[in-house]
Design a protein around this motif. Structure first.
Motif, PDB file in Angstrom:
ATOM      1  N   PHE A 150       0.831  -1.204   0.000  1.00  0.00           N
ATOM      2  CA  PHE A 150       0.000   0.000   0.000  1.00  0.00           C
ATOM      3  C   PHE A 150       0.868   1.258   0.000  1.00  0.00           C
ATOM      4  O   PHE A 150       0.520   2.259  -0.647  1.00  0.00           O
ATOM      5  N   VAL A 151       1.990   1.219   0.693  1.00  0.00           N
ATOM      6  CA  VAL A 151       2.921   2.355   0.669  1.00  0.00           C
ATOM      7  C   VAL A 151       3.458   2.573  -0.741  1.00  0.00           C
ATOM      8  O   VAL A 151       3.603   3.710  -1.203  1.00  0.00           O
ATOM      9  N   VAL A 152       3.738   1.487  -1.453  1.00  0.00           N
ATOM     10  CA  VAL A 152       4.199   1.603  -2.840  1.00  0.00           C
ATOM     11  C   VAL A 152       3.127   2.254  -3.707  1.00  0.00           C
ATOM     12  O   VAL A 152       3.424   3.093  -4.569  1.00  0.00           O
ATOM     13  N   VAL A 153       1.871   1.877  -3.477  1.00  0.00           N
ATOM     14  CA  VAL A 153       0.769   2.490  -4.228  1.00  0.00           C
ATOM     15  C   VAL A 153       0.707   3.991  -3.960  1.00  0.00           C
ATOM     16  O   VAL A 153       0.529   4.798  -4.887  1.00  0.00           O
ATOM     17  N   ILE A 154       0.870   4.381  -2.704  1.00  0.00           N
ATOM     18  CA  ILE A 154       0.870   5.804  -2.369  1.00  0.00           C
ATOM     19  C   ILE A 154       2.026   6.516  -3.057  1.00  0.00           C
ATOM     20  O   ILE A 154       1.873   7.634  -3.587  1.00  0.00           O
ATOM     21  N   CYS A 155       3.198   5.883  -3.076  1.00  0.00           N
ATOM     22  CA  CYS A 155       4.364   6.485  -3.740  1.00  0.00           C
ATOM     23  C   CYS A 155       4.117   6.647  -5.240  1.00  0.00           C
ATOM     24  O   CYS A 155       4.538   7.639  -5.838  1.00  0.00           O
ATOM     25  N   MET A 156       3.440   5.677  -5.850  1.00  0.00           N
ATOM     26  CA  MET A 156       3.132   5.785  -7.272  1.00  0.00           C
ATOM     27  C   MET A 156       2.184   6.939  -7.552  1.00  0.00           C
ATOM     28  O   MET A 156       2.258   7.567  -8.613  1.00  0.00           O
ATOM     29  N   MET A 157       1.306   7.245  -6.599  1.00  0.00           N
ATOM     30  CA  MET A 157       0.412   8.390  -6.769  1.00  0.00           C
ATOM     31  C   MET A 157       1.192   9.690  -6.798  1.00  0.00           C
ATOM     32  O   MET A 157       0.822  10.638  -7.498  1.00  0.00           O
ATOM     33  N   MET A 158       2.275   9.762  -6.033  1.00  0.00           N
ATOM     34  CA  MET A 158       3.051  10.996  -5.940  1.00  0.00           C
ATOM     35  C   MET A 158       4.130  11.109  -7.007  1.00  0.00           C
ATOM     36  O   MET A 158       4.799  12.136  -7.100  1.00  0.00           O
ATOM     37  N   LEU A 159       4.309  10.054  -7.818  1.00  0.00           N
ATOM     38  CA  LEU A 159       5.337  10.073  -8.852  1.00  0.00           C
ATOM     39  C   LEU A 159       4.830  10.832 -10.069  1.00  0.00           C
ATOM     40  O   LEU A 159       3.829  10.444 -10.678  1.00  0.00           O
ATOM     41  N   PRO A 160       5.487  11.918 -10.478  1.00  0.00           N
ATOM     42  CA  PRO A 160       5.035  12.659 -11.671  1.00  0.00           C
ATOM     43  C   PRO A 160       5.146  11.782 -12.914  1.00  0.00           C
ATOM     44  O   PRO A 160       6.149  11.076 -13.096  1.00  0.00           O
ATOM     45  N   PRO A 161       4.144  11.789 -13.775  1.00  0.00           N
ATOM     46  CA  PRO A 161       4.196  10.927 -14.977  1.00  0.00           C
ATOM     47  C   PRO A 161       5.338  11.288 -15.915  1.00  0.00           C
ATOM     48  O   PRO A 161       5.816  10.438 -16.662  1.00  0.00           O
ATOM     49  N   GLN A 162       5.798  12.548 -15.869  1.00  0.00           N
ATOM     50  CA  GLN A 162       6.880  12.955 -16.754  1.00  0.00           C
ATOM     51  C   GLN A 162       8.189  12.235 -16.443  1.00  0.00           C
ATOM     52  O   GLN A 162       9.068  12.140 -17.305  1.00  0.00           O
ATOM     53  N   VAL A 163       8.315  11.718 -15.213  1.00  0.00           N
ATOM     54  CA  VAL A 163       9.558  11.044 -14.821  1.00  0.00           C
ATOM     55  C   VAL A 163       9.782   9.781 -15.643  1.00  0.00           C
ATOM     56  O   VAL A 163      10.923   9.436 -15.987  1.00  0.00           O
ATOM     57  N   VAL A 164       8.716   9.074 -15.959  1.00  0.00           N
ATOM     58  CA  VAL A 164       8.833   7.797 -16.675  1.00  0.00           C
ATOM     59  C   VAL A 164       8.424   7.922 -18.141  1.00  0.00           C
ATOM     60  O   VAL A 164       8.255   6.898 -18.818  1.00  0.00           O
ATOM     61  N   THR A 165       8.273   9.127 -18.640  1.00  0.00           N
ATOM     62  CA  THR A 165       7.805   9.308 -20.010  1.00  0.00           C
ATOM     63  C   THR A 165       8.772   8.706 -21.027  1.00  0.00           C
ATOM     64  O   THR A 165       8.366   7.960 -21.924  1.00  0.00           O
TER      65      THR A 165
END
Length: 274
Positions: free
Chosen positions: A105-120
């Protein structure tokens, strides 16, 4: 009668002021859609002459029906795929006890805060290697792996469902999939509806994703990209842009109008239990 009306206006003055602030931009867009190209975005905010044919002109200048079909495909499939993957994931995080659930669940929360541009860049290269760039599938297929925000929202709603109902179903011999399908899903309809509406609204209005993957394939464009078609080298036909904007907003407004009860109920109940 007049005095009671004035008291009602005074009592709700703040709400009325806020409502006017939110409705003013929509009124501006709607009025501009009926103007001529010369009058649009001038100091004369009321149309000097009404031109409803602007709504017909946009279909003659731009293949709006094709873009509408692309947008519907993107929004509907992405929403369905998100529900297929996110509902079981949220159920596992909310109602099942297993080692590593809190860390997940912590990983899911971290994914919410990850800007999509980082993995574009890496994602674009991955989809280019399999030949799917130039289409909307790079935006649709990832929904089969779930959406972090949707999983979080659904988990919060599922926590409000009493565990006694689930235990009773297990005692009757139901497996976890049967519990999910026969007990949880009927009770979680408001939360699922709210999550689906969030996803549908996001994909319907998404500009960054279609621009990234379909900018060079015009036949794959969505309605958000179609609005740029009314820009010329030295001039922008703002009256047609606003007319197209009204048509793009209309389906979203209609969907929310019919689903607002489930939407409000689902969003409200997601914060009852943490």
């Amino acid at each position: 009668m007049r005095q009671s009306w004035l008291l009602g206006v005074a009592r709700h003055s703040i709400a009325i002021a806020v409502a006017v602030m939110f409705l003013a931009p929509f009124g501006f867009v709607l009025l501009t859609a009926f103007m001529t190209s010369e009058q649009a975005l001038t100091s004369d905010w009321w149309p000097s002459s009404w031109h409803p044919e602007n709504f017909v002109t946009i279909f003659t200048q731009v293949p709006m029906l094709r873009y509408l079909g692309n947008t519907l495909m993107y929004s509907v499939l992405a929403t369905l795929f998100m529900l297929l993957s996110s509902v079981p994931a949220a159920y596992a995080l909310a109602k099942l006890r297993w080692r590593g659930s809190n860390a997940t669940f912590v990983v899911v929360i971290c994914m919410m805060m990850l800007p999509p541009q980082v993995v574009t860049v890496p994602l674009y290269l991955m989809w280019a290697d399999v030949g799917l760039t130039g289409t909307l599938w790079p935006l649709i297929l990832p929904m089969l792996a779930g959406d972090a925000f949707s999983i979080f929202l659904l988990r919060q709603f599922l926590l409000t469902i009493p565990a006694d109902y689930l235990d009773a179903a297990r005692i009757d011999g139901c497996g976890e999939w049967q519990v999910l399908l026969r007990v949880v899903l009927p009770m979680a309809r408001p939360g699922i509806a709210a999550t689906a509406i969030f996803q549908f609204f996001f994909t319907w209005n998404d500009y960054y994703g279609p621009l990234l993957y379909t900018s060079e394939s015009q036949d794959q464009w969505t309605l958000s990209l179609a609005l740029s078609q009314f820009k010329h080298l030295h001039h922008v036909e703002w009256n047609l842009v606003m007319a197209a904007t009204v048509l793009v907003m209309a389906p979203v407004i209609i969907v929310f109008f019919f689903a607002q009860k489930a939407f409000v109920q689902g969003v409200t109940l997601t914060g009852v239990k943490g």
